[in-house]
Design a protein around this motif. Structure first.
Motif, PDB file in Angstrom:
ATOM      1  N   VAL A  19       0.966  -1.086  -0.152  1.00  0.00           N
ATOM      2  CA  VAL A  19      -0.002  -0.059  -0.071  1.00  0.00           C
ATOM      3  C   VAL A  19       0.983   1.268   0.072  1.00  0.00           C
ATOM      4  O   VAL A  19       1.907   1.193   0.825  1.00  0.00           O
ATOM      5  CB  VAL A  19      -0.945   0.151   1.295  1.00  0.00           C
ATOM      6  N   ASN A  20       0.594   2.056  -0.996  1.00  0.00           N
ATOM      7  CA  ASN A  20       1.488   3.363  -0.978  1.00  0.00           C
ATOM      8  C   ASN A  20       0.619   4.370  -1.156  1.00  0.00           C
ATOM      9  O   ASN A  20      -0.824   4.146  -1.906  1.00  0.00           O
ATOM     10  CB  ASN A  20       2.561   3.298  -2.240  1.00  0.00           C
ATOM     11  N   CYS A  21       1.005   5.586  -0.983  1.00  0.00           N
ATOM     12  CA  CYS A  21       0.038   6.763  -1.250  1.00  0.00           C
ATOM     13  C   CYS A  21       0.818   7.894  -2.352  1.00  0.00           C
ATOM     14  O   CYS A  21       1.923   8.273  -1.879  1.00  0.00           O
ATOM     15  CB  CYS A  21       0.152   7.492   0.030  1.00  0.00           C
ATOM     16  N   ILE A  22       0.256   8.018  -3.149  1.00  0.00           N
ATOM     17  CA  ILE A  22       0.363   9.108  -4.439  1.00  0.00           C
ATOM     18  C   ILE A  22       0.029  10.307  -4.175  1.00  0.00           C
ATOM     19  O   ILE A  22      -1.178  10.370  -4.003  1.00  0.00           O
ATOM     20  CB  ILE A  22       0.311   8.610  -5.760  1.00  0.00           C
ATOM     21  N   CYS A  23       0.913  11.441  -3.820  1.00  0.00           N
ATOM     22  CA  CYS A  23       0.099  12.763  -3.691  1.00  0.00           C
ATOM     23  C   CYS A  23       0.440  13.608  -4.642  1.00  0.00           C
ATOM     24  O   CYS A  23       1.472  14.213  -4.996  1.00  0.00           O
ATOM     25  CB  CYS A  23       0.914  13.284  -2.268  1.00  0.00           C
ATOM     26  N   PRO A  24      -0.469  13.608  -5.663  1.00  0.00           N
ATOM     27  CA  PRO A  24      -0.395  14.669  -6.941  1.00  0.00           C
ATOM     28  C   PRO A  24      -0.631  15.992  -6.191  1.00  0.00           C
ATOM     29  O   PRO A  24      -1.233  16.517  -5.431  1.00  0.00           O
ATOM     30  CB  PRO A  24      -1.646  14.354  -7.741  1.00  0.00           C
ATOM     31  N   GLY A  25       0.082  17.109  -6.974  1.00  0.00           N
ATOM     32  CA  GLY A  25       0.147  18.561  -6.792  1.00  0.00           C
ATOM     33  C   GLY A  25      -0.737  18.833  -7.795  1.00  0.00           C
ATOM     34  O   GLY A  25      -1.769  18.489  -8.203  1.00  0.00           O
ATOM     35  N   PRO A  26      -0.430  20.214  -8.495  1.00  0.00           N
ATOM     36  CA  PRO A  26      -1.214  20.932  -9.340  1.00  0.00           C
ATOM     37  C   PRO A  26      -1.152  19.999 -10.817  1.00  0.00           C
ATOM     38  O   PRO A  26      -0.055  20.091 -11.417  1.00  0.00           O
ATOM     39  CB  PRO A  26      -0.774  22.143  -9.708  1.00  0.00           C
ATOM     40  N   ALA A  77       5.064   3.869   1.490  1.00  0.00           N
ATOM     41  CA  ALA A  77       5.644   5.070   0.809  1.00  0.00           C
ATOM     42  C   ALA A  77       4.587   6.055   0.592  1.00  0.00           C
ATOM     43  O   ALA A  77       3.529   5.779   0.125  1.00  0.00           O
ATOM     44  CB  ALA A  77       6.412   4.816  -0.326  1.00  0.00           C
ATOM     45  N   VAL A  78       4.798   7.422   0.715  1.00  0.00           N
ATOM     46  CA  VAL A  78       4.331   8.716   0.285  1.00  0.00           C
ATOM     47  C   VAL A  78       5.034   9.365  -0.762  1.00  0.00           C
ATOM     48  O   VAL A  78       6.400   9.594  -0.458  1.00  0.00           O
ATOM     49  CB  VAL A  78       4.015   9.594   1.585  1.00  0.00           C
ATOM     50  N   ILE A  79       4.588   9.018  -1.888  1.00  0.00           N
ATOM     51  CA  ILE A  79       5.337   9.733  -3.077  1.00  0.00           C
ATOM     52  C   ILE A  79       4.628  10.876  -3.608  1.00  0.00           C
ATOM     53  O   ILE A  79       3.367  10.792  -4.183  1.00  0.00           O
ATOM     54  CB  ILE A  79       5.129   8.664  -3.984  1.00  0.00           C
ATOM     55  N   PRO A  80       5.363  12.150  -3.578  1.00  0.00           N
ATOM     56  CA  PRO A  80       4.552  13.246  -4.372  1.00  0.00           C
ATOM     57  C   PRO A  80       4.800  13.323  -5.744  1.00  0.00           C
ATOM     58  O   PRO A  80       6.070  12.880  -6.073  1.00  0.00           O
ATOM     59  CB  PRO A  80       5.214  14.530  -3.578  1.00  0.00           C
ATOM     60  N   VAL A  81       3.793  13.454  -6.326  1.00  0.00           N
ATOM     61  CA  VAL A  81       3.989  13.748  -7.691  1.00  0.00           C
ATOM     62  C   VAL A  81       3.579  15.270  -8.115  1.00  0.00           C
ATOM     63  O   VAL A  81       2.262  15.391  -8.636  1.00  0.00           O
ATOM     64  CB  VAL A  81       3.234  12.593  -8.804  1.00  0.00           C
ATOM     65  N   ASP A  82       4.173  16.261  -7.688  1.00  0.00           N
ATOM     66  CA  ASP A  82       3.825  17.745  -7.507  1.00  0.00           C
ATOM     67  C   ASP A  82       4.679  18.735  -8.112  1.00  0.00           C
ATOM     68  O   ASP A  82       4.631  19.813  -7.847  1.00  0.00           O
ATOM     69  CB  ASP A  82       3.561  17.919  -5.899  1.00  0.00           C
TER      70      ASP A  82
END
Length: 90
Positions: A19-26, A77-82
């Motif tokens: 389980v991972n978390c993708i955190c998109p930005g704008p 993992a917390v992965i920013p795609v921002d």
């Protein structure tokens, strides 16, 4: 979401589930379509390291990479795609 993802990673890990978390930005999506382009440009230049909005495909690429066998040992993992939003505003 990050806490939930990490908790689920711990709870489901013994079952072989990651389980991972993708955190998109704008990102340019239907949700941001109503925002005028000139406002998007101003926001992105002020807030992101890459000085632009992202494309949905860029989030999709990260998602795809996490479901490949090569990512089988990545969980919690917390992965920013921002575009560097968090890095620039930390």
């Amino acid at each position: 979401m990050t806490g939930l993802s990490r908790g689920l990673a711990v709870d489901l890990g013994p079952e072989g589930i990651t389980v991972n978390c993708i955190c998109p930005g704008p990102i340019r999506t239907a949700m941001t379509e109503a925002v005028p382009d000139e406002h998007k440009i101003i926001y992105a230049k002020r807030r992101t390291a890459l000085k632009r909005y992202g494309d949905p495909e860029e989030v999709a690429h990260m998602t795809l990479s996490l479901v490949l066998p090569a990512a089988s040992y990545i969980t919690g993992a917390v992965i920013p795609v921002d575009g560097g939003l968090m890095a620039r505003n930390a």
